[in-house]
Write a protein that holds these residues in place. Structure first.
Motif, PDB file in Angstrom:
ATOM      1  N   SER A  23       0.829  -1.249   0.015  1.00 53.20           N
ATOM      2  CA  SER A  23      -0.084  -0.156   0.054  1.00 53.20           C
ATOM      3  C   SER A  23       0.941   1.352   0.170  1.00 53.20           C
ATOM      4  O   SER A  23       0.340   2.347  -0.409  1.00 53.20           O
ATOM      5  N   GLN A  24       2.024   0.926   0.101  1.00 54.02           N
ATOM      6  CA  GLN A  24       3.011   2.347   0.384  1.00 54.02           C
ATOM      7  C   GLN A  24       2.919   3.032   1.827  1.00 54.02           C
ATOM      8  O   GLN A  24       3.292   3.961   2.119  1.00 54.02           O
ATOM      9  N   LEU A  25       1.976   2.267   2.775  1.00 52.15           N
ATOM     10  CA  LEU A  25       1.576   2.876   4.008  1.00 52.15           C
ATOM     11  C   LEU A  25       2.940   1.920   4.848  1.00 52.15           C
ATOM     12  O   LEU A  25       2.957   2.371   6.180  1.00 52.15           O
ATOM     13  N   GLU A  26       3.723   1.320   4.411  1.00 54.43           N
ATOM     14  CA  GLU A  26       4.486   0.397   5.099  1.00 54.43           C
ATOM     15  C   GLU A  26       5.402   1.285   6.052  1.00 54.43           C
ATOM     16  O   GLU A  26       5.725   0.675   7.209  1.00 54.43           O
ATOM     17  N   VAL A  27       6.205   1.991   5.326  1.00 51.31           N
ATOM     18  CA  VAL A  27       7.221   2.793   6.410  1.00 51.31           C
ATOM     19  C   VAL A  27       6.456   3.476   7.612  1.00 51.31           C
ATOM     20  O   VAL A  27       6.825   3.209   8.547  1.00 51.31           O
ATOM     21  N   PRO A  28       5.529   4.247   7.402  1.00 53.12           N
ATOM     22  CA  PRO A  28       4.815   4.582   8.718  1.00 53.12           C
ATOM     23  C   PRO A  28       4.279   3.913   9.630  1.00 53.12           C
ATOM     24  O   PRO A  28       4.190   4.054  10.861  1.00 53.12           O
ATOM     25  N   LEU A  29       3.697   2.809   9.061  1.00 53.07           N
ATOM     26  CA  LEU A  29       3.170   1.710   9.632  1.00 53.07           C
ATOM     27  C   LEU A  29       4.252   1.147  10.652  1.00 53.07           C
ATOM     28  O   LEU A  29       4.170   0.846  11.716  1.00 53.07           O
ATOM     29  N   ALA A  30       5.344   0.772   9.992  1.00 54.14           N
ATOM     30  CA  ALA A  30       6.474   0.281  10.677  1.00 54.14           C
ATOM     31  C   ALA A  30       6.926   1.159  11.955  1.00 54.14           C
ATOM     32  O   ALA A  30       7.506   0.739  13.057  1.00 54.14           O
ATOM     33  N   ARG A  31       6.899   2.443  11.548  1.00 52.83           N
ATOM     34  CA  ARG A  31       7.153   3.501  12.547  1.00 52.83           C
ATOM     35  C   ARG A  31       6.690   3.080  13.661  1.00 52.83           C
ATOM     36  O   ARG A  31       7.028   3.196  15.095  1.00 52.83           O
ATOM     37  N   PRO A  60      10.333  -4.639  13.405  1.00 50.23           N
ATOM     38  CA  PRO A  60      10.109  -4.709  12.091  1.00 50.23           C
ATOM     39  C   PRO A  60      11.465  -5.457  11.606  1.00 50.23           C
ATOM     40  O   PRO A  60      12.346  -5.070  11.471  1.00 50.23           O
ATOM     41  N   LEU A  61      11.106  -6.664  10.895  1.00 42.29           N
ATOM     42  CA  LEU A  61      12.209  -7.636  10.142  1.00 42.29           C
ATOM     43  C   LEU A  61      12.346  -6.936   9.053  1.00 42.29           C
ATOM     44  O   LEU A  61      13.754  -7.118   8.349  1.00 42.29           O
ATOM     45  N   GLU A  62      11.359  -6.844   8.033  1.00 37.61           N
ATOM     46  CA  GLU A  62      11.676  -6.270   6.857  1.00 37.61           C
ATOM     47  C   GLU A  62      10.431  -5.264   6.233  1.00 37.61           C
ATOM     48  O   GLU A  62       9.536  -5.541   6.579  1.00 37.61           O
ATOM     49  N   ILE A  63      10.967  -4.208   5.778  1.00 33.17           N
ATOM     50  CA  ILE A  63       9.759  -3.031   5.530  1.00 33.17           C
ATOM     51  C   ILE A  63       9.864  -2.869   4.248  1.00 33.17           C
ATOM     52  O   ILE A  63      10.695  -2.296   3.499  1.00 33.17           O
ATOM     53  N   GLY A  64       8.890  -3.850   3.323  1.00 32.47           N
ATOM     54  CA  GLY A  64       8.888  -3.549   1.751  1.00 32.47           C
ATOM     55  C   GLY A  64       8.107  -2.494   1.591  1.00 32.47           C
ATOM     56  O   GLY A  64       6.941  -2.115   2.160  1.00 32.47           O
ATOM     57  N   THR A  65       8.215  -1.786   0.572  1.00 35.36           N
ATOM     58  CA  THR A  65       7.294  -0.682  -0.024  1.00 35.36           C
ATOM     59  C   THR A  65       7.437  -0.679  -1.628  1.00 35.36           C
ATOM     60  O   THR A  65       8.670  -0.890  -2.078  1.00 35.36           O
ATOM     61  N   PRO A  66       6.367  -0.626  -2.468  1.00 38.24           N
ATOM     62  CA  PRO A  66       6.507  -0.481  -3.765  1.00 38.24           C
ATOM     63  C   PRO A  66       7.263   0.674  -4.419  1.00 38.24           C
ATOM     64  O   PRO A  66       8.004   0.494  -5.310  1.00 38.24           O
ATOM     65  N   ALA A  89      10.998  11.355   4.559  1.00 41.27           N
ATOM     66  CA  ALA A  89      12.446  11.715   5.339  1.00 41.27           C
ATOM     67  C   ALA A  89      12.038  11.634   6.518  1.00 41.27           C
ATOM     68  O   ALA A  89      12.968  11.327   7.240  1.00 41.27           O
ATOM     69  N   GLN A  90      11.041  12.400   7.029  1.00 43.93           N
ATOM     70  CA  GLN A  90      10.563  12.325   8.393  1.00 43.93           C
ATOM     71  C   GLN A  90      10.237  11.061   9.272  1.00 43.93           C
ATOM     72  O   GLN A  90      10.811  10.776  10.347  1.00 43.93           O
ATOM     73  N   GLU A  91       9.778  10.104   8.282  1.00 46.23           N
ATOM     74  CA  GLU A  91       9.224   8.848   8.613  1.00 46.23           C
ATOM     75  C   GLU A  91      10.855   8.014   8.753  1.00 46.23           C
ATOM     76  O   GLU A  91      10.932   7.170   9.930  1.00 46.23           O
ATOM     77  N   LEU A  92      11.667   8.130   7.796  1.00 46.52           N
ATOM     78  CA  LEU A  92      12.781   7.218   7.649  1.00 46.52           C
ATOM     79  C   LEU A  92      13.742   7.481   8.827  1.00 46.52           C
ATOM     80  O   LEU A  92      14.208   6.596   9.497  1.00 46.52           O
ATOM     81  N   ALA A  93      13.525   8.873   9.327  1.00 46.30           N
ATOM     82  CA  ALA A  93      14.549   9.210  10.604  1.00 46.30           C
ATOM     83  C   ALA A  93      13.967   8.598  11.695  1.00 46.30           C
ATOM     84  O   ALA A  93      14.908   8.565  12.861  1.00 46.30           O
ATOM     85  N   LEU A  94      12.654   8.374  11.728  1.00 45.55           N
ATOM     86  CA  LEU A  94      12.041   7.824  13.377  1.00 45.55           C
ATOM     87  C   LEU A  94      12.095   6.392  13.222  1.00 45.55           C
ATOM     88  O   LEU A  94      11.875   5.508  14.222  1.00 45.55           O
TER      89      LEU A  94
END
Ligand code: SF4
Length: 421
Positions: free
Chosen positions: A303-311, A321-327, A335-340
């Motif tokens: 869904s592309q929601l994976e990074v915020p969900l994993a955060r 989170p073992l693996e965070i896949g995103t299309p 950027a702000q999400e990745l930093a968290l």
């Protein structure tokens, strides 16, 4: 990268290309047609497209649905003139029968793309014919061009040129991305109490109420999959407000604060307005920490929601989170999400479904977030799954939905535990 955005270039990202196991962009119609209440979505496609829509929307029964599929038959595949005439005939009949339609989207599909049916010309032609009572727009939901949530991005991008121009540099906040009405109403109340506004939403609930856009427009993304919409808004002078996404107590507070800072809201006022909601959210989330804390999660790209969900799952529920896949990974918007994200988080962009399945099986995560097609086989192998599509259909943004969001991940674990007793 925007000034002030945290650096994310040091996070290693594995890029994979291979077979994908994701719905196409037509899926977005299922939530978009509920949002824009006087719009109609006409898919120009095949019986497969019609089946996809029916099964994706299968749980809902409508007396008068606001989407349909104009089936391209084999004879249309033989000659383009027929397909255009047939389309005009179908649209004319539809508009005569449904005078409530104010906006009609012609939605492209794999078959319409394959026969190179020019839907933008068709939309212009039909718009002229039915002007001013119906606006006809087009976008592609084809599986060749779009995955799952990109259909919404394509639809909203088609709306941007239709938005009226904001005269001068009057400042306004635009919230971009389809949200449930209950969530929109909560955000309106919070922004009003903060003194941030006027606040407008894209998409609007009615076709005639499209928000104005101009140099003074600052926009917050409510969804992480709206890269093309953001570019179209920027081309009209609007400016993006970098922020994490409003998932969980922390994400919602930071998302609200990003706008509040631009409006110069004092720290005291911000705390007074957001404090009670944040506390409610934290208490609701805490109810699920016993079930989810310390558990591992593997997110397939969907869904592309994976990074915020994993955060959210890592920081507010103590999951790993073992693996965070995103299309696709939009580095600037995320950027702000990745930093968290927790240190050492493994990010994968794109999909090679077999390799991902191998890694998932080897890791044996406590919860696997994936599409419908992968869920059943993985469940049969004893893994606990969460359908990512539910995360798009369910209101999950904002303080008062944070507990429900945690609950969506806790429920499959509770269910499996009961089955094993
Ligand atoms: Fe299948 Fe393409 Fe139709 Fe989507 S648009 S349902 S991928 S044929």
């Amino acid at each position: 990268m925007l000034a002030g955005a945290p650096a994310c270039d040091d996070i290693p990202i594995l890029r994979e290309r291979g077979q994908r196991e994701v719905f196409c962009g037509l899926t977005g119609i299922v939530w978009l047609h509920r949002k824009i209440q006087d719009a109609f979505f006409l898919v120009v496609g095949s019986r497969t497209c019609a089946h996809l829509l029916q099964s994706a929307a299968g749980v809902m029964i409508f007396a008068e649905p606001r989407f349909a599929t104009a089936i391209i038959e084999e004879k249309d595949l033989a000659g383009l003139a027929d397909a255009n005439e047939e389309l005009d005939r179908v649209v004319t009949r539809l508009i005569q029968r449904r005078p409530d339609i104010r906006m009609l989207f012609l939605v492209g599909s794999c078959p319409s793309e394959v026969i190179k049916l020019d839907l933008s010309r068709a939309a212009q032609r039909l718009s002229k014919r039915f002007s001013p009572s119906v606006r006809v727009l087009n976008y592609s939901g084809s599986g060749i061009e779009t995955t799952f949530t990109e259909g919404e991005d394509a639809c909203l991008t088609a709306l941007v040129p239709e938005m009226p121009a904001e005269p001068g540099t009057a400042r306004s906040l635009l919230v971009v991305g389809a949200l449930a009405e209950v969530v929109e109403d909560q955000f309106i109340r919070l922004f009003t109490a903060l003194g941030v506004g006027p606040v407008r939403f894209l998409p609007s609930r009615r076709a005639a109420e499209l928000p104005a856009v101009g140099e003074g427009t600052r926009f917050l993304l409510a969804q992480p999959f709206l890269g093309a919409t953001a570019r179209a808004l920027e081309a009209r002078g609007a400016r993006h407000i970098p922020a994490p996404f409003p998932l969980g107590a922390e994400g919602t507070t930071q998302w609200l604060r990003a706008a509040a800072d631009i409006w110069g809201v004092s720290a005291e006022r911000f705390a007074a307005v957001t404090g009670p909601g944040e506390q409610r959210a934290r208490a609701a989330i805490a109810n699920h920490r016993e079930t989810l804390g310390g558990k591992s999660v593997f997110l397939f790209p969907d869904s592309q929601l994976e990074v915020p969900l994993a955060r959210f799952l890592a920081r507010e529920l103590g999951m790993h989170p073992l693996e965070i896949g995103t299309p696709y990974l939009h580095r600037q918007h995320l950027a702000q999400e990745l930093a968290l994200l927790p240190a050492g988080a493994k990010l994968v962009e794109g999909q090679h479904v077999d390799q991902q399945l191998d890694r998932c099986r080897a890791a044996r995560p406590d919860v696997t977030v994936c599409g419908l097609g992968l869920a059943n086989p993985l469940e049969a192998e004893g893994l606990t799954t969460k359908w990512s599509i539910e995360l798009v259909f369910t209101p999950i943004q904002g303080y008062d939905q944070a507990g429900d969001l945690a609950g969506l991940f806790a429920r499959p674990l509770v269910r499996r535990a009961k089955l094993m007793v």
